[in-house]
Design an enzyme around this catalytic site. Structure first.
Site, PDB file in Angstrom:
ATOM      1  N   THR A 182       4.851   8.522  13.111  1.00 19.72           N
ATOM      2  CA  THR A 182       4.778   7.790  14.373  1.00 19.72           C
ATOM      3  C   THR A 182       3.318   7.478  14.739  1.00 19.72           C
ATOM      4  O   THR A 182       3.001   6.371  15.173  1.00 19.72           O
ATOM      5  CB  THR A 182       5.457   8.648  15.470  1.00 19.72           C
ATOM      6  OG1 THR A 182       6.804   8.855  15.063  1.00 19.72           O
ATOM      7  CG2 THR A 182       5.444   7.973  16.823  1.00 19.72           C
ATOM      8  N   LYS A 216       0.872  -1.190   0.000  1.00 20.29           N
ATOM      9  CA  LYS A 216       0.000   0.000   0.000  1.00 20.29           C
ATOM     10  C   LYS A 216       0.901   1.229   0.000  1.00 20.29           C
ATOM     11  O   LYS A 216       1.390   1.668   1.034  1.00 20.29           O
ATOM     12  CB  LYS A 216      -0.895  -0.011   1.256  1.00 20.29           C
ATOM     13  CG  LYS A 216      -2.233   0.602   1.036  1.00 20.29           C
ATOM     14  CD  LYS A 216      -2.520   1.992   1.441  1.00 20.29           C
ATOM     15  CE  LYS A 216      -1.711   2.981   2.076  1.00 20.29           C
ATOM     16  NZ  LYS A 216      -1.601   4.231   1.276  1.00 20.29           N
ATOM     17  N   CYS A 238      12.855  12.375   6.886  1.00 28.79           N
ATOM     18  CA  CYS A 238      12.713  12.017   8.305  1.00 28.79           C
ATOM     19  C   CYS A 238      13.973  12.442   9.057  1.00 28.79           C
ATOM     20  O   CYS A 238      13.944  12.678  10.257  1.00 28.79           O
ATOM     21  CB  CYS A 238      12.491  10.530   8.437  1.00 28.79           C
ATOM     22  SG  CYS A 238      13.658   9.604   7.460  1.00 28.79           S
ATOM     23  N   GLU A 246       9.809   2.362  10.611  1.00 36.13           N
ATOM     24  CA  GLU A 246      10.724   3.502  10.698  1.00 36.13           C
ATOM     25  C   GLU A 246       9.841   4.738  10.635  1.00 36.13           C
ATOM     26  O   GLU A 246       9.099   4.924   9.672  1.00 36.13           O
ATOM     27  CB  GLU A 246      11.739   3.475   9.553  1.00 36.13           C
ATOM     28  CG  GLU A 246      12.634   2.226   9.549  1.00 36.13           C
ATOM     29  CD  GLU A 246      13.375   1.970  10.859  1.00 36.13           C
ATOM     30  OE1 GLU A 246      13.643   2.934  11.596  1.00 36.13           O
ATOM     31  OE2 GLU A 246      13.651   0.801  11.167  1.00 36.13           O
ATOM     32  N   VAL A 248       0.659   7.037  12.872  1.00 37.76           N
ATOM     33  CA  VAL A 248       0.061   5.958  12.079  1.00 37.76           C
ATOM     34  C   VAL A 248       0.658   4.620  12.496  1.00 37.76           C
ATOM     35  O   VAL A 248      -0.062   3.627  12.668  1.00 37.76           O
ATOM     36  CB  VAL A 248       0.264   6.214  10.557  1.00 37.76           C
ATOM     37  CG1 VAL A 248      -0.146   4.994   9.749  1.00 37.76           C
ATOM     38  CG2 VAL A 248      -0.537   7.426  10.108  1.00 37.76           C
TER      39      VAL A 248
HETATM   40  P1  NAD Z   1       2.094   8.985   6.818  1.00 36.06           P
HETATM   41  O1  NAD Z   1       2.214   8.318   8.139  1.00 36.06           O
HETATM   42  O2  NAD Z   1       1.058   9.998   6.634  1.00 36.06           O
HETATM   43  O3  NAD Z   1       1.813   7.864   5.692  1.00 36.06           O
HETATM   44  C1  NAD Z   1       2.621   6.722   5.582  1.00 36.06           C
HETATM   45  C2  NAD Z   1       1.783   5.605   4.987  1.00 36.06           C
HETATM   46  O4  NAD Z   1       0.753   5.260   5.922  1.00 36.06           O
HETATM   47  C3  NAD Z   1       1.081   5.992   3.691  1.00 36.06           C
HETATM   48  O5  NAD Z   1       1.056   4.894   2.820  1.00 36.06           O
HETATM   49  C4  NAD Z   1      -0.312   6.335   4.169  1.00 36.06           C
HETATM   50  O6  NAD Z   1      -1.307   6.183   3.171  1.00 36.06           O
HETATM   51  C5  NAD Z   1      -0.509   5.327   5.282  1.00 36.06           C
HETATM   52  N1  NAD Z   1      -1.496   5.748   6.262  1.00 36.06           N
HETATM   53  C6  NAD Z   1      -1.880   7.001   6.600  1.00 36.06           C
HETATM   54  N2  NAD Z   1      -2.834   6.967   7.545  1.00 36.06           N
HETATM   55  C7  NAD Z   1      -3.057   5.667   7.809  1.00 36.06           C
HETATM   56  C8  NAD Z   1      -3.941   4.979   8.692  1.00 36.06           C
HETATM   57  N3  NAD Z   1      -4.770   5.649   9.511  1.00 36.06           N
HETATM   58  N4  NAD Z   1      -3.915   3.628   8.699  1.00 36.06           N
HETATM   59  C9  NAD Z   1      -3.064   2.952   7.897  1.00 36.06           C
HETATM   60  N5  NAD Z   1      -2.219   3.545   7.032  1.00 36.06           N
HETATM   61  C10 NAD Z   1      -2.214   4.888   6.996  1.00 36.06           C
HETATM   62  O7  NAD Z   1       3.543   9.528   6.446  1.00 36.06           O
HETATM   63  P2  NAD Z   1       4.011  10.369   5.173  1.00 36.06           P
HETATM   64  O8  NAD Z   1       3.439  11.739   5.266  1.00 36.06           O
HETATM   65  O9  NAD Z   1       3.799   9.595   3.929  1.00 36.06           O
HETATM   66  O10 NAD Z   1       5.579  10.416   5.436  1.00 36.06           O
HETATM   67  C11 NAD Z   1       6.143  11.302   6.356  1.00 36.06           C
HETATM   68  C12 NAD Z   1       6.433  10.624   7.670  1.00 36.06           C
HETATM   69  O11 NAD Z   1       7.242   9.472   7.457  1.00 36.06           O
HETATM   70  C13 NAD Z   1       7.247  11.536   8.595  1.00 36.06           C
HETATM   71  O12 NAD Z   1       6.785  11.380   9.904  1.00 36.06           O
HETATM   72  C14 NAD Z   1       8.666  11.001   8.449  1.00 36.06           C
HETATM   73  O13 NAD Z   1       9.493  11.274   9.534  1.00 36.06           O
HETATM   74  C15 NAD Z   1       8.401   9.525   8.276  1.00 36.06           C
HETATM   75  N6  NAD Z   1       9.498   8.861   7.586  1.00 36.06           N
HETATM   76  C16 NAD Z   1      10.367   8.138   8.335  1.00 36.06           C
HETATM   77  C17 NAD Z   1      11.446   7.509   7.739  1.00 36.06           C
HETATM   78  C18 NAD Z   1      12.423   6.717   8.558  1.00 36.06           C
HETATM   79  O14 NAD Z   1      13.225   5.996   7.979  1.00 36.06           O
HETATM   80  N7  NAD Z   1      12.404   6.830   9.872  1.00 36.06           N
HETATM   81  C19 NAD Z   1      11.638   7.624   6.362  1.00 36.06           C
HETATM   82  C20 NAD Z   1      10.716   8.358   5.621  1.00 36.06           C
HETATM   83  C21 NAD Z   1       9.652   8.979   6.247  1.00 36.06           C
END
Ligand code: NAD
Length: 539
Positions: A265, A210, A325, A291, A267
């Site tokens: 975090t 997804k 991130c 992550e 989610v």
């Molecule tokens: P997000 O949490 O909004 O989305 C991540 C994924 O989760 C997407 O596929 C999204 O559709 C899905 N999602 C969203 N809401 C959901 C729910 N209620 N239930 C299930 N799935 C759901 O994150 P984003 O905006 O795509 O990315 C940014 C975040 O990711 C930042 O917090 C960043 O720090 C983190 N990030 C971390 C790393 C790492 O390696 N630590 C790397 C990249 C991004």
């Protein structure tokens, strides 16, 4: 036991994209062709590519009125079918000779770095609003690196075997997990989207993927590459759409065996809770790898060189609009160098050009979507109204054409200020100026200000201070950089991940991650089995 040769991977070289270079001309024309056409992205379920009637538009963040495509939205039946199909196909994939699986992903890496390089790079520029350099190091280099280094790690893992005992041969068989793996990926790295599927698939697992709505444009290119590399349909099934609907079905399935997540975090914690609530339904204890967010710091020691500190802060904070991130978002500067360093930071930041990625002079582009734009603008408004800080650079936001947020520098007098603690995920850095002689105590503040612990950097010319800080900040960051920015991890060189609220620290781009996708079976053969229950000493 089969002899396994360790595969030695090398990092994909970053191309220069100098004016008139072949690669630049190629990316420019690919970008223009893609930007002026439309693509309809299906769901991928086995050998079927299903274009649903319900779709969402794909809009470049820097030009959000231009529709470059649509992607399909899955309903419950699609998700059920995708999981059934994975489970039907699982046996033939997991029993395929490991070398064949490696060959498929190595060919995929060559396609990423060769035939598809311009397309996946231009796609990342359009769909995720990255400048050419950011797109190149992500979609071309990091993605190819993940695919190649994973093969290298697989050969190392398969080679790790127990010793034989007297009259016994022992073999550790690295079985894939018994059910399916659910990969949920973020918008900000094309490479992460591909890797969170490919790493577990390489180890013999089947994957329900997804992707983020905001990475769908390049998710299709990834699926095209995997298909051309010979990945059989039904190893990775892609379902896009409502994340809650899809996750609820995947996480309540008895054959759910692992979550490979990267994202925020909040989610991740929600998904973990759902897994906990379903624990009695599963055959396996699922592997949970996540992550997540960061509140990454740069700490300048009084001995820090101004030039390197300044560059680390600007690149670390503003590259890809602060949407890594690992992006620097809180900075600690000693009083003795603060005047000079801050005035240079402001002067250089004002020179940053921002706009469409197709103009190669732009260092910054747009933030990903309206919600991000609103969230970041709200943080800036909060800072503007607070008595605890001053906005000394930037602060303007304009979403009339694209979601553009100025690179913004805040100076706070409160070391626990909101923007020192919370992940903003935008081009906003907050600086706290400390008294030079308090630098050691300040490290306690660095450690305790935020609940994240992803990346951090310590800038210093003093060896003792580096040693002290490295020890003091042991749990403050999973990736700790000395005299560099806190972002830009390279596969094979800086395995990536953090702990506390930043994730399970399974280090993407390392052997540690691949180990999470296997369930080893020990096969012990006794060559001359005993024929008498009594032991010799009993006679
Ligand atoms: P997000 O949490 O909004 O989305 C991540 C994924 O989760 C997407 O596929 C999204 O559709 C899905 N999602 C969203 N809401 C959901 C729910 N209620 N239930 C299930 N799935 C759901 O994150 P984003 O905006 O795509 O990315 C940014 C975040 O990711 C930042 O917090 C960043 O720090 C983190 N990030 C971390 C790393 C790492 O390696 N630590 C790397 C990249 C991004």
């Amino acid at each position: 036991m089969e002899e396994i040769k360790i595969y030695k991977a090398q990092n994909e070289p970053v191309l220069s994209y100098m004016k008139n270079s072949k690669e630049r001309v190629n990316v420019e024309s690919t970008y223009n062709n893609m930007f002026n056409s439309k693509v309809d992205i299906p769901l991928y379920i086995g050998s079927e590519k299903i274009l649903t009637s319900e779709r969402k538009n794909i809009l470049p963040p820097h030009d959000h009125k231009n529709i470059v495509g649509t992607f399909s939205l899955a309903n419950k039946k699609h998700v059920d079918d995708a999981i059934d199909n994975l489970l039907d196909f699982k046996e033939s994939w997991s029993t395929m000779h490991w070398k064949k699986r490696c060959d498929i992903f190595l060919l995929a890496a060559d396609l990423v770095a060769g035939k598809y390089r311009a397309k996946i790079t231009a796609g990342t520029m359009i769909g995720q609003s990255k400048n050419i350099f950011q797109a190149e190091i992500d979609a071309a280099c990091e993605f190819a690196d993940f695919l190649r280094f994973n093969v290298s790690y697989l050969t190392e893992i398969y080679n790790e075997q127990p010793i034989d005992g007297p009259g016994k041969t022992n073999i550790l068989e690295y079985r894939p997990l018994e059910g399916f793996v659910y990969s949920v990926t973020p918008f900000n790295f094309t490479a992460i989207g591909g890797n969170l599927c490919a790493s577990a698939a390489l180890m013999g697992n089947v994957i329900l993927w997804k992707p983020s709505d905001n990475q769908m444009y390049t998710a299709k290119i990834i699926m095209d590459i995997f298909e051309e590399a010979g990945l059989p349909p039904g190893v990775i099934n892609l379902v896009s759409g409502d994340p809650i609907l899809i996750s609820d079905i995947a996480l309540s399935h008895p054959e759910f065996s692992g979550l490979h997540f990267t994202g925020s975090t909040t989610v991740f914690k929600e998904l973990w809770k759902k897994i906990g609530n379903n624990i009695h339904n599963y055959r396996d204890y699922p592997r949970i790898v996540g992550e997540t967010g960061g509140k990454d710091f740069i700490f300048c020691h009084p001995s820090a060189k101004i030039d390197s500190a300044r560059t680390a802060i600007i690149r670390g904070g503003f590259e890809y609009q602060g949407q890594k991130c690992s992006a620097a978002s809180r900075v600690y500067i000693p009083k003795s160098i603060s005047k000079e360093l801050i005035s240079e930071l402001i002067e250089k930041t004002k020179k940053i050009k921002m706009g469409s990625p197709i103009d190669f002079n732009n260092f910054m582009n747009a933030v990903i979507h309206k919600n991000a734009f609103d969230r970041i603008s709200n943080y800036i408004s909060y800072a503007r109204e607070s008595q605890d800080c001053d906005i000394v650079c930037g602060g303007e936001c304009d979403d009339s054409v694209g979601y553009f947020v100025d690179p913004t520098i805040i100076i706070t007098r409160n070391k626990q200020f909101k923007t020192m603690q919370e992940e903003i995920f935008g081009p906003v850095i907050t600086i706290y100026v400390y008294d030079d002689n308090e630098w050691k105590e300040m490290l306690n503040t660095v450690d305790s200000t935020s609940h994240y612990a992803l990346t951090g950097a310590f800038i210093s010319e003093d060896e003792d201070s580096i040693d002290f800080a490295t020890k003091k900040l042991i749990y403050s960051a999973g990736n700790f950089y000395i005299n560099d920015k806190c972002s830009g991890a390279v596969v094979g060189q800086q395995p990536f991940g953090g702990s506390r609220a930043s994730g399970t620290d399974d280090k993407a781009g390392s052997k540690l991650n691949l180990l999470r996708w296997v369930s080893p079976r020990l096969i012990s053969t006794t060559h001359n089995p005993p024929t008498e229950f009594k032991y010799d000493y009993m006679d």
